[in-house]
Motif scaffolding. Structure first.
Motif, short mmCIF file in Angstrom:
data_model
loop_
_atom_site.label_atom_id
_atom_site.label_comp_id
_atom_site.label_asym_id
_atom_site.label_seq_id
_atom_site.Cartn_x
_atom_site.Cartn_y
_atom_site.Cartn_z
N ARG A 23 0.84 -1.20 0.00
CA ARG A 23 0.00 0.00 0.00
C ARG A 23 0.87 1.25 0.00
NH1 ARG A 23 -3.66 3.27 -1.50
NH2 ARG A 23 -4.75 4.45 0.08
N GLU A 26 2.14 1.87 -3.41
CA GLU A 26 1.05 2.41 -4.25
C GLU A 26 0.87 3.90 -4.00
OE1 GLU A 26 -2.34 0.09 -3.13
OE2 GLU A 26 -1.68 -1.68 -4.27
N LEU A 27 0.93 4.31 -2.74
CA LEU A 27 0.75 5.73 -2.41
C LEU A 27 1.86 6.59 -3.02
CD1 LEU A 27 -0.45 5.37 1.28
CD2 LEU A 27 -1.83 6.01 -0.71
N ALA A 29 3.49 5.82 -5.78
CA ALA A 29 3.22 5.82 -7.21
C ALA A 29 2.09 6.80 -7.54
CB ALA A 29 2.89 4.42 -7.69
N ASP A 30 1.11 6.94 -6.65
CA ASP A 30 0.00 7.87 -6.85
C ASP A 30 0.50 9.31 -7.05
OD1 ASP A 30 -1.79 5.80 -6.48
OD2 ASP A 30 -2.39 6.43 -4.45
N VAL A 31 1.64 9.63 -6.47
CA VAL A 31 2.19 10.99 -6.54
C VAL A 31 2.97 11.18 -7.85
CG1 VAL A 31 3.65 12.68 -5.31
CG2 VAL A 31 2.30 11.07 -4.02
N HIS A 65 0.11 13.78 0.54
CA HIS A 65 -0.63 12.62 0.03
C HIS A 65 -0.74 11.53 1.09
CE1 HIS A 65 -2.48 10.04 -2.87
NE2 HIS A 65 -1.53 9.12 -2.70
N ALA A 69 -4.25 10.12 2.61
CA ALA A 69 -4.60 8.72 2.38
C ALA A 69 -4.63 7.89 3.66
CB ALA A 69 -3.62 8.10 1.38
#
Length: 183
Positions: A23, A26-27, A29-31, A65, A69
């Motif tokens: 997770r 993923e966070l 990568a979200d940025v 972020h 999240a």
């Protein structure tokens, strides 16, 4: 040349603030970060930033972020692989005898330590002794006293010190560097 960043996170997988590394990756990568990898469960993330943001902006974006999240603030201390290598190479712990009650700690700082900090500097209890500093790190010897775990480094830096700290054992820092270089 692309910079590989090492994010050393505070407040991840401690005190009930749990996040799985999948997770967390993923966070990141979200940025918009790429080549995202993690090392052990204590919040060490490696990545590159194709946008080439400066350290301050990159840190702000990641922190914002993660807070949104996860629901709690996560201070992010960024180092390049080269900066982390300099920390390991400095090794001010040479000559410190490691026993079952002694821990060698690298404290990564968001702000330089106080200019008037006299070394060695100790906590009142004597369980943390800062033996060397740079503008971005403090090297401390932690001692388990009467079975009580090593305390926090912040009291050594003083109440007025405005920064954040996240610490890693020195041997873990060496392993983090090796893992970051494998990318």
């Amino acid at each position: 040349m692309t910079t590989t960043w090492v994010a050393l996170l505070r407040a991840v997988n401690v005190g009930g603030r749990t996040v799985k590394m999948e997770r967390l990756r993923e966070l990141f990568a979200d940025v918009g970060l790429v080549d995202v990898r993690s090392y052990i469960q204590s919040g060490n993330v490696f990545f590159t930033d194709p946008a080439g943001l400066d350290r301050a902006e990159l840190g702000r974006r990641i922190e914002a972020h993660l807070a949104e999240a996860l629901g709690w603030p996560v201070p992010v201390l960024l180092r390049t692989v080269e900066e982390l290598a300099a920390v390991v190479e400095a090794d001010p712990f040479r000559g410190v005898e490691v026993t079952p009650d002694v821990r060698l700690l690298v404290a990564f700082l968001t702000e330089p330590p106080p200019a008037d900090l006299e070394l060695p500097a100790r906590t009142k209890r004597g369980d943390v002794e800062v033996i060397a500093v740079t503008d971005a790190e403090a090297f401390a010897v932690g001692r388990i006293i009467d079975g009580r775990p090593v305390g926090k480094l912040e009291p050594v830096l003083g109440k007025g010190w405005p920064g954040q700290v996240t610490a890693r054992f020195f041997h873990t820092t060496v392993k983090i560097l090796a893992a970051a270089r494998k990318g």
